[in-house]
Enzyme design. Structure first.
Site, short mmCIF file in Angstrom:
data_model
loop_
_atom_site.label_atom_id
_atom_site.label_comp_id
_atom_site.label_asym_id
_atom_site.label_seq_id
_atom_site.Cartn_x
_atom_site.Cartn_y
_atom_site.Cartn_z
CG ASP A 154 0.42 51.03 59.89
OD1 ASP A 154 0.82 51.92 60.40
OD2 ASP A 154 -0.40 50.18 60.11
CG ASP A 212 1.61 55.30 62.47
OD1 ASP A 212 0.98 55.82 62.36
OD2 ASP A 212 1.73 53.84 62.91
CD GLU A 213 -1.79 54.34 58.75
OE1 GLU A 213 -2.42 53.93 57.69
OE2 GLU A 213 -2.44 54.66 59.75
#
Ligand SMILES: [Mg+2]
Length: 371
Positions: free
Chosen positions: A8, A102-103
């Site tokens: 993350d 973003d993860e």
């Protein structure tokens, strides 16, 4: 026993702004709408120190932090760095499940890198991302997705947390119920009233007690309290459509009132489209309308994604029944992707939909934010 890594990024959009505009470094920075009705999508830690948070109205954030620098979002950059990050993951595994730009979850159970050490691989990924992309990420390593995700948040920012199988029992024992996915503020309050503050407390309850107290969520809660989660890392996350919809507290009485809702819905759809991880081309646009009688209609066309297109569709949807409207939705359908065609063929033969490949509509009063 599986080995799952959850990666993350730390305040992703804001981190990329600071990376690309180094003069911002050290200052409170947020990304989001600058107008009077603007909302922030994320902010850096300097801004958080002032109480600024994701999903906060920009005006309120400015009041809390007068020096706040607000950057307009650059989703083309956020998407391209996201692809670069995925390429780094792909050096070590093909078991990648992106959750957002973003993860991602990685299943590295079969990876031979670093003599099979998921911890060393996670450290290495963090290092490579920092070196090559100039941003920091936090990582969690655990035997399943649920614990890996909690772990990545544990030592944020720029941290690593590992929950080895022999530490799972101890970890969940003390885990506050608020940390469980699916436990919002209301559920947490209810749990506290019933005397459940940690997963350890929940473990004392029988399955029936949890079903009595929390309905359908009960069985899941029973597993989570024990650190169990069997969900596989799903590498193919092909959404067929993306939509936003809103149920109105009072029915919209006429066509004009419906059309008045369009700009807000359209703006939200655009925000969601900008953040999509789905790469297929947009083929069609649609408007969904549910009436007071709960009758529902959808008008769909191969039109460009513009407010004018949706105006046309909404007018047509309204004219189909001409009764007050409880729910409005706007959406787009994506072209099938090559590797998805087998599935499409199968669906075509059975005439049924496959739920797993649908991206469910998002109620847009649930803030869509990025940490
Ligand atoms: Mg993040």
């Amino acid at each position: 026993m599986r080995k799952i890594i959850h990666i993350d990024c730390d305040c992703y959009y804001a981190a990329l702004e600071v990376r690309d505009f180094p003069e911002l470094r050290g200052f409170p920075v947020a990304v989001g709408g600058q107008g009077p009705r603007g909302v922030l999508s994320t902010c850096n830690y300097e801004a958080r120190a002032f109480g600024v948070r994701s999903a906060m109205p920009t005006a309120r954030a400015r009041a809390m932090c007068p020096g706040l620098i607000i950057q307009p979002s650059r989703f083309d950059v956020y998407r391209s760095v996201s692809r670069q990050m995925r390429a780094i993951f792909a050096r070590y595994t093909d078991q990648i499940e992106p959750l957002s730009l973003d993860e991602a979850y990685l299943d590295v159970s079969d990876s031979t890198a670093f003599a099979g050490s998921a911890t060393r691989l996670a450290e290495h990924l963090r290092h490579e991302i920092k070196q090559e992309l100039g941003i920091t990420v936090s990582a969690g390593v655990a035997p399943n997705k649920y614990l890996a995700k909690i772990a990545s948040d544990w030592h944020k920012p720029d941290g690593l947390c590992v929950i080895t199988p022999d530490k799972v029992a101890e970890f969940v024992q003390a885990l506050p119920v608020e940390r469980l996915f699916g436990v919002g503020q209301k559920t947490a309050e209810r749990m506290h009233q019933l005397g459940f503050r940690t997963c350890g407390d929940l473990q004392q309850a029988s399955l029936m007690t949890l079903i009595d107290g929390f309905g359908r969520f009960g069985p899941r809660l029973y597993q989570l309290a024990r650190g169990e989660d069997e969900r596989p890392v799903r590498t193919e996350r092909f959404a067929k459509s993306l939509s936003v919809e809103h149920t109105y507290p009072t029915d919209l009485s006429d066509e004009t009132t419906c059309l008045q809702q369009l700009p807000t819905l359209f703006e939200e759809l655009q925000r969601r489209l900008a953040k999509r991880t789905q790469t297929g081309a947009i083929e069609r646009v649609f408007v969904k309308m549910r009436f007071r009688s709960f009758q529902q209609t959808t008008v769909e066309r191969a039109l460009p994604v513009t407010e004018a297109s949706f105006t046309t569709l909404m007018t047509e949807a309204w004219s189909r029944r001409g009764e007050p409207v409880r729910l409005l939705g706007l959406g787009v359908r994506f072209a099938e992707q090559a590797s998805n065609q087998q599935l499409a063929l199968f669906e075509g033969l059975t005439g049924g939909g496959v739920n797993a490949v649908h991206q469910s509509p998002v109620e847009f009063d649930e803030a869509v934010t990025e940490q």
